[in-house]
Design an enzyme around this catalytic site. Sequence first.
Site, short mmCIF file in Angstrom:
data_model
loop_
_atom_site.label_atom_id
_atom_site.label_comp_id
_atom_site.label_asym_id
_atom_site.label_seq_id
_atom_site.Cartn_x
_atom_site.Cartn_y
_atom_site.Cartn_z
N CYS A 162 -15.35 0.20 -4.29
CA CYS A 162 -16.37 1.09 -3.72
C CYS A 162 -16.98 2.00 -4.78
O CYS A 162 -17.85 2.82 -4.46
CB CYS A 162 -15.79 1.92 -2.58
SG CYS A 162 -14.39 2.95 -3.06
N ASP A 203 0.86 -1.18 0.00
CA ASP A 203 0.00 0.00 0.00
C ASP A 203 0.90 1.24 0.00
O ASP A 203 2.02 1.20 0.54
CB ASP A 203 -0.93 0.02 1.22
CG ASP A 203 -2.14 0.93 1.01
OD1 ASP A 203 -3.26 0.39 0.88
OD2 ASP A 203 -1.98 2.16 0.97
#
Length: 397
Positions: A355, A282
């Site tokens: 999302c 990440d």
Amino acid sequence: MPTTTTITSLGHKGEGVAEIDGRKVFVPLALPGEVVEIEADGERGTLLRVINPAPGRIAPFCPHFGACGGCQLQHMDRASYEAFKIGLVETPLRFAGIEQRVTRFIDAAGDGRRRATLHARHEGAGYMRLRSHQVHDIDACPILVPGLARAPDIARSLMQAIGEADVSFTATLTGLDVAVRTEKKQARADRLAPLAGRFKLARLALNGEMVLQAQAPVIEMGRARVELPIGSFLQATEAAEAALADYVLGAVGKARTVADLFCGIGPFALRLAEQRPVIAFDSDKPAVAALDKAWRFAKGIREVTARPRDLFRDPLTQFELNYEAVVLDPPRAGAEAQVRELAKSKVKTIVMVACDARTFARDAAILVAGGYGVGEIVAVDQFTQSAHVEIAATFRR
């Protein structure tokens, strides 16, 4: 001048759509099939009166609905609501050339949202009004967990101390984590510290810097406990995190080598590591550090190799993707650069959590063009009463 018209459909934001003089007019709070009286201003319509209500119209459960812009769908019955949410996923896929249906719809409201951002202004504390930059003052929000019941009061008190601000709340195992953002350059942190004690906050931060910490805000993820970095990403509801994790674990199956891309603080990596070592990436360095610390102190899980890497600018190449399974949970922008490398790789199973339905459809089409087949697609409803939905899908070579 008021106009009487019929609502023909719903837009992707949950607004009713009417056709007036050959143009589309979007009318919040209206439902398909309804005859309504509206005030039209270009593409925008304001609902004045429902003349003939739709069979699916129900009474909203919150007294602030209609003025507060936080929810858009409380006036829809359950069947209409679920059909709308499923359509949010399937329609972009169809436009991307993928005729795949949502196989499951999961209600992930749970005990409510454990995260919320309230706007604290001189007119009050709450969410923005519908189609406005003005704040609608609220006394309570019924879609939040009980632990956030005092959030409006806390936001108002913070505004009185330092002026107008946006206040983000997270309910954790050790108490409330509160992060304040303000554009006021002379905001004084010393004026906030007494409020941390008054409201018994676990942590209080101002513009990304810690003001006071009584105890570290902690979230449980599988067998591990994670200390939240300031401003870190977390799924809106605990139920959604659990549902998505269950899906990911099931889709990965018995794969022995797994990479978790856009891993955040580790909601998937930490659970996957209960069965095998995991490598995780990440760009958020504090999140990666929190994940690294969590697995080291957890009992009963294998090693998690957590590394900082900007997967937008520096995605793992097809030659680095030597894993049986890859999990990725990108932000709203999607993961186009990384997905293009995955499409050229030999990874057998890809599990994507998304999302944003439009960027998900774009990324899914890239994988399909690269030779992957689309498996089960699940819609996870954690942003209840809003025009947002979480998606989980499996792609296999």
